[in-house]
Design a protein around this motif. Sequence first.
Motif, short mmCIF file in Angstrom:
data_model
loop_
_atom_site.label_atom_id
_atom_site.label_comp_id
_atom_site.label_asym_id
_atom_site.label_seq_id
_atom_site.Cartn_x
_atom_site.Cartn_y
_atom_site.Cartn_z
N ARG A 1 -2.91 -25.92 5.47
CA ARG A 1 -3.84 -24.79 5.45
C ARG A 1 -3.43 -23.72 6.48
O ARG A 1 -3.59 -22.53 6.24
N THR A 2 -2.88 -24.16 7.62
CA THR A 2 -2.37 -23.18 8.59
C THR A 2 -1.21 -22.39 8.00
O THR A 2 -1.11 -21.17 8.18
N SER A 3 -0.34 -23.07 7.27
CA SER A 3 0.82 -22.38 6.67
C SER A 3 0.37 -21.37 5.62
O SER A 3 0.97 -20.30 5.49
N ARG A 4 -0.68 -21.71 4.86
CA ARG A 4 -1.15 -20.78 3.82
C ARG A 4 -1.72 -19.51 4.43
O ARG A 4 -1.47 -18.41 3.94
N LEU A 5 -2.49 -19.64 5.48
CA LEU A 5 -3.06 -18.45 6.12
C LEU A 5 -1.99 -17.69 6.89
O LEU A 5 -1.96 -16.45 6.86
N ALA A 6 -1.10 -18.41 7.58
CA ALA A 6 -0.05 -17.74 8.36
C ALA A 6 0.89 -16.93 7.47
O ALA A 6 1.45 -15.92 7.90
N ALA A 7 1.05 -17.35 6.21
CA ALA A 7 1.90 -16.61 5.27
C ALA A 7 1.38 -15.19 5.09
O ALA A 7 2.14 -14.28 4.71
N ASN A 8 0.10 -14.96 5.36
CA ASN A 8 -0.47 -13.64 5.20
C ASN A 8 -0.16 -12.70 6.36
O ASN A 8 -0.41 -11.49 6.26
N ILE A 9 0.36 -13.22 7.46
CA ILE A 9 0.59 -12.38 8.63
C ILE A 9 1.60 -11.26 8.35
O ILE A 9 1.32 -10.09 8.62
N PRO A 10 2.80 -11.56 7.81
CA PRO A 10 3.72 -10.46 7.50
C PRO A 10 3.13 -9.48 6.48
O PRO A 10 3.37 -8.27 6.57
N LEU A 11 2.37 -10.00 5.53
CA LEU A 11 1.75 -9.14 4.52
C LEU A 11 0.75 -8.18 5.15
O LEU A 11 0.66 -7.01 4.77
N MET A 12 -0.01 -8.67 6.13
CA MET A 12 -0.95 -7.81 6.84
C MET A 12 -0.22 -6.73 7.64
O MET A 12 -0.62 -5.57 7.66
N LEU A 13 0.85 -7.12 8.30
CA LEU A 13 1.57 -6.19 9.16
C LEU A 13 2.20 -5.05 8.36
O LEU A 13 2.34 -3.93 8.85
N TYR A 14 2.59 -5.35 7.11
CA TYR A 14 3.24 -4.33 6.28
C TYR A 14 2.33 -3.78 5.20
O TYR A 14 2.78 -3.11 4.28
N ASN A 15 1.03 -4.06 5.31
CA ASN A 15 0.05 -3.55 4.35
C ASN A 15 0.41 -3.88 2.90
O ASN A 15 0.42 -3.01 2.02
N LEU B 1 0.86 -1.18 0.00
CA LEU B 1 0.00 0.00 0.00
C LEU B 1 0.89 1.23 0.00
O LEU B 1 1.82 1.33 0.80
N ARG B 2 0.64 2.16 -0.90
CA ARG B 2 1.55 3.29 -1.05
C ARG B 2 1.53 4.26 0.13
O ARG B 2 2.56 4.69 0.61
N GLU B 3 0.34 4.60 0.59
CA GLU B 3 0.28 5.57 1.68
C GLU B 3 0.46 4.89 3.04
O GLU B 3 0.18 3.72 3.20
N GLN B 4 0.94 5.67 4.02
CA GLN B 4 1.13 5.16 5.37
C GLN B 4 -0.23 4.91 6.03
O GLN B 4 -1.05 5.83 6.11
N GLN B 5 -0.47 3.69 6.47
CA GLN B 5 -1.72 3.33 7.10
C GLN B 5 -1.43 2.36 8.25
O GLN B 5 -0.40 1.69 8.25
N PRO B 6 -2.34 2.26 9.24
CA PRO B 6 -2.14 1.28 10.31
C PRO B 6 -2.06 -0.14 9.76
O PRO B 6 -2.65 -0.44 8.72
N ALA B 7 -1.33 -1.00 10.44
CA ALA B 7 -1.21 -2.40 10.03
C ALA B 7 -2.59 -3.04 9.85
O ALA B 7 -3.49 -2.81 10.65
N GLY B 8 -2.72 -3.81 8.80
CA GLY B 8 -3.98 -4.51 8.54
C GLY B 8 -4.95 -3.74 7.68
O GLY B 8 -6.00 -4.28 7.30
N THR B 9 -4.61 -2.50 7.29
CA THR B 9 -5.53 -1.68 6.52
C THR B 9 -5.84 -2.31 5.16
O THR B 9 -7.00 -2.35 4.73
N TYR B 10 -4.80 -2.78 4.46
CA TYR B 10 -5.01 -3.37 3.13
C TYR B 10 -5.98 -4.54 3.23
O TYR B 10 -6.95 -4.63 2.47
N ALA B 11 -5.71 -5.45 4.16
CA ALA B 11 -6.55 -6.64 4.29
C ALA B 11 -8.00 -6.28 4.61
O ALA B 11 -8.94 -6.89 4.11
N ARG B 12 -8.18 -5.26 5.45
CA ARG B 12 -9.55 -4.85 5.79
C ARG B 12 -10.28 -4.26 4.58
O ARG B 12 -11.48 -4.47 4.41
N LYS B 13 -9.55 -3.54 3.75
CA LYS B 13 -10.19 -2.91 2.60
C LYS B 13 -10.67 -3.93 1.57
O LYS B 13 -11.63 -3.66 0.84
N VAL B 14 -10.01 -5.07 1.50
CA VAL B 14 -10.40 -6.08 0.51
C VAL B 14 -11.00 -7.31 1.20
O VAL B 14 -11.09 -8.38 0.59
#
Length: 324
Positions: A177-191, A15-28
């Motif tokens: 399935r746990t590994s697939r969802l857990a892979a999203n954790i760093p992505l959520m933290l960094y939007n 995400l280009r603009e600075q936003q709180p962690a998890g913003t991208y995931a919440r938007k989609v």
Amino acid sequence: MPRELAESLYRDGRLREQQPAGTYARKVLEQLLIDLSWSSSHLEGNRFSLLATEELFRRGTAGDDADAVMLLNHKAAIEFMVDGVPMQGLSASIVRNLHAVLMSDLLADTEALGAIRTKMVNISDTVYIPTQIPALLEDMLEMILNKARLIKNPIEGAFFLWVNLAYLQPFEDGNKRTSRLAANIPLMLYNCSPLSFLDVSPRDYALAMLGVYEFLDVSRAVDLFEWTYRRSMKKYIVVMESVGAPDPLRLKYREYLTEAVGLVVRDRRSAQTVIEELGLSDERAPGFEAMLLDELKKLAVFNCARYRLTMTATQAWIDADRPH
């Protein structure tokens, strides 16, 4: 994963603009719930189509259908991550609770939910046998999470978690399935764009995992990760563009709206009573009442997480004919 590739994916997917962690995931979130739940379940042999998954999420009940339970568990686990990860980050408790939600009502022994396994696990179509010592499994899980937290590039972190959790097999079942969802954790933290494993075939996925399990060769896994992550990025860029700019009024009343919806649904208070108690009448908060009533009309089990509501409480409120 090659550093240059990880940096390229990070540049394209964040995400280009600075936003709180998890913003991208919440938007989609609404699209992500369907995409990731269906894709991950499909890789486990789930028989539901994508359209049937959407209908299931609207309906919100599984009956005694194990495939429906698997999909609804994925949905609940993603909602859990979107709520929990921005506050708690990457931790063992997040990953273990993630497993517990994913495998709820799918394991005969409820004590195995989120617990480090004490039984031998066999993976089909491979000669690889994971470590069987519980204390070692727990230590190695902590080691994987500690290393992942030190990885500065969230794309590398996502890939690292996906491969290593699947290789370790820390739980009795549901590890992939746990590994697939857990892979999203760093992505959520960094939007960054979520990873939904769009259009990955079970055969290609199995070959990628086979290289990791039997040869410690991640080359197929890297290719698969890049291919599916780029597809995810394209999908969610379109979703983000369709969302448009946020409504300033909605942003202003965001926390009040969450509290009000919760009081109406969980406590069965009338909307008018809640508005008066919170001091949000039209004189003091123009537009809030109309917004609240509109949101109550649209509330469903597949979008209740944004108001910190459980699916059970929401469904009970809906079944009671939406009293407000």
